[in-house]
Design an enzyme around this catalytic site. Structure first.
Site, mmCIF file in Angstrom:
data_model
loop_
_atom_site.group_PDB
_atom_site.id
_atom_site.type_symbol
_atom_site.label_atom_id
_atom_site.label_comp_id
_atom_site.label_asym_id
_atom_site.label_seq_id
_atom_site.Cartn_x
_atom_site.Cartn_y
_atom_site.Cartn_z
ATOM 1 N N SER A 194 9.263 -2.773 1.624
ATOM 2 C CA SER A 194 8.023 -2.000 1.715
ATOM 3 C C SER A 194 7.552 -1.882 3.158
ATOM 4 C CB SER A 194 6.960 -2.615 0.805
ATOM 5 O OG SER A 194 5.824 -1.790 0.757
ATOM 6 N N ASP B 168 5.144 3.064 -3.287
ATOM 7 C CA ASP B 168 4.446 2.624 -4.505
ATOM 8 C C ASP B 168 2.931 2.629 -4.295
ATOM 9 O OD1 ASP B 168 4.388 0.411 -2.821
ATOM 10 O OD2 ASP B 168 4.797 -1.053 -4.399
ATOM 11 N N ASP C 254 3.447 4.297 1.976
ATOM 12 C CA ASP C 254 4.168 3.201 2.621
ATOM 13 C C ASP C 254 5.665 3.423 2.399
ATOM 14 O OD1 ASP C 254 4.411 2.574 -0.054
ATOM 15 O OD2 ASP C 254 3.619 0.548 0.096
ATOM 16 N N ASP D 33 8.172 2.318 0.487
ATOM 17 C CA ASP D 33 8.792 2.556 -0.828
ATOM 18 C C ASP D 33 7.872 3.372 -1.737
ATOM 19 O OD1 ASP D 33 6.958 0.482 -1.160
ATOM 20 O OD2 ASP D 33 8.152 -0.581 -2.641
#
Length: 456
Positions: free
Chosen positions: A98, A249, A245, A247
């Site tokens: 992340s 999520d 961000d 990734d």
């Protein structure tokens, strides 16, 4: 037996080389296979330079344990969630760190139904097996197969199920993928808008995936990571800005003036939207900042339900309550129809539709709520003795507090203001959130007083 320090409370994260490498990734794959005994699992990885090699080592470990592997390629964490529930397979693993520094990587693990595997739901068991590294010999006749698949179209189909494209009026949106995994998904959404004749123009910033992160690690929770999105909104006269961000999520929103909108107020906005379509539904929220969410949900005829902070707790509570939506102030948004998982793509699509349906800008939609319940935002303090500091604060305010709640850290409520104070699971840091009823000066005064108490 050497302990593996990359295993954290909710996922796997570690410094490359010593804490996490291809050998450890193979062992994690083998351990996941031996513990859960899945038939088929999906794998994906973010844009980090080491993600592909770690993913392939993980795949080999899984195959050696007799597990069939479906590799969806470069992806965001939620694409692994989607693949797991959409295909009905036994689990999934996303290789991602992340927003951690460049020299880190990690993994997020789920079982069937995209249910999280964290500390007390299997992660410690996987860790124990990976540390022991004492696996039965590989049976070549039972070795798992490896196959690359592409689910992007099915995933975009699912995303578009949350909105009615006919509701969209001309919109100009800035989208900053931060050179992370979001770029190709943004391209696919843009192509879908065009194919459906939706009058939506996307201005794409840092859209090319690049594991070198030439524009910095994407983490828009940090104020220093917001300038490029803000400036693009202002330059292009956009209706809204969206930033992700690494990734994706988490999704962060900026209004038509380029002002960053705290995730707390987006929770209220989405809760209200879901309750308009699903009267009386339950909405999950975290305890850090809650007055606005409770007020919005109650006024809309829904039931607010408080859960401990953290994706594993929120998802478990959502399942238990069959809640339609859950939101955390940290820009994590959870959806029942997304297997109770969090998505960074669904929220901005819903907000874009809301802007069109209400005929109001994002700034106009949240302005009254921000004035009604002004909040400090999360303030982190590094302390040598966090437990003593929290006790000091509690003793100081205990007499005047109208209510005390310990769902997560300590929340103390007074007539016109409240605060939540909690210690980090992973570092000597305490996290403070303060909000008031329509009084910015009171909120600021109490925030200063609390920070002074903490630092004594």
């Amino acid at each position: 037996m050497k302990s593996l320090t990359c295993f954290k409370a909710y996922d796997i994260r570690g410094k490359l080389g010593e804490e996490l490498n291809e050998d450890i990734a193979w062992r994690i794959g083998r351990a996941y296979g031996e513990f859960l005994k899945p038939k088929t699992i999906v794998l994906g990885g973010d844009v980090r330079l080491t993600s592909e090699a770690l993913k392939l080592a993980l795949a080999k470990g899984l195959q050696d344990a007799g597990v069939d592997v479906l590799d969806i390629g470069m992806s965001g964490t939620e694409e692994i969630y989607f693949a797991t529930f959409h295909l009905g397979v036994d689990g999934g693993i996303e290789v991602t760190a992340s927003h951690n520094p460049m020299d880190y990587n990690g993994m997020k693990l789920v079982r069937e139904g995209a249910r999280p595997i964290s500390g007390d739901t299997g992660l410690r068991d996987v860790q124990r097996l990976a540390e022991a590294n004492d696996f039965p010999p590989v049976d070549e006749t039972k070795r798992g197969r490896y196959q690359q698949i592409n689910l992007r179209d099915a995933y975009v189909d699912h995303l578009f199920g949350y909105i009615n494209v006919k509701n969209l009026t001309p919109l100009k949106l800035v989208i900053n993928s931060g050179n992370g995994a979001a770029g190709p998904v943004v391209d696919a959404i843009e192509a879908r808008f065009k194919a459906l004749g939706a009058p939506v123009e996307l201005i794409k910033v840092h859209n090319t995936p690049d594991g070198n992160f030439p524009n910095g690690i994407p983490n828009p929770l940090l104020p220093e990571c917001r300038d490029d999105t803000r400036n693009a909104v202002i330059k292009h006269g956009a209706d809204m800005g969206i930033a992700f961000d690494g990734d994706f999520d988490r999704c962060f929103l900026f209004d038509e003036k380029g002002q960053f909108i705290e995730g707390y107020y987006i929770v209220g906005l989405l809760a209200e939207a879901f309750l308009e379509k699903n009267p009386g539904a339950k909405i999950i929220h975290d305890p850090r900042l809650s007055w606005n969410t409770v007020d919005v949900v109650t006024a809309a005829g829904g039931t607010p339900v408080m859960s401990k902070t953290g994706h594993a707790f929120i998802k478990e509570r959502m399942r238990k309550e069959d809640a339609i939506y859950g939101g955390e102030m940290s820009a994590h948004h959870y959806f029942r129809d997304f297997a109770y998982c969090d998505s960074g793509m669904i929220p901005w699509l819903l907000v874009a539709e809301l802007v069109c349906l209400k005929g109001k800008t994002l700034g106009e939609m949240v302005r009254d709520r921000m004035a009604a319940f002004p909040a400090s935002g999360e303030i982190n303090s590094k302390l040598a003795q966090p437990v003593e500091a929290i006790n000091r604060v509690e003793q100081h305010f205990s007499r005047e507090a109208l209510a005390v709640d310990r769902t997560d850290g300590i929340s103390m409520t007074f007539a016109d203001w409240r605060f939540n104070l909690r210690s980090s699971n992973t570092e000597p840091v305490v996290r403070l959130n303060v909000e008031s009823r329509g009084d910015v000066k009171l909120m600021e005064k109490k925030t200063k007083a609390l920070l002074k108490l903490l630092s004594e």
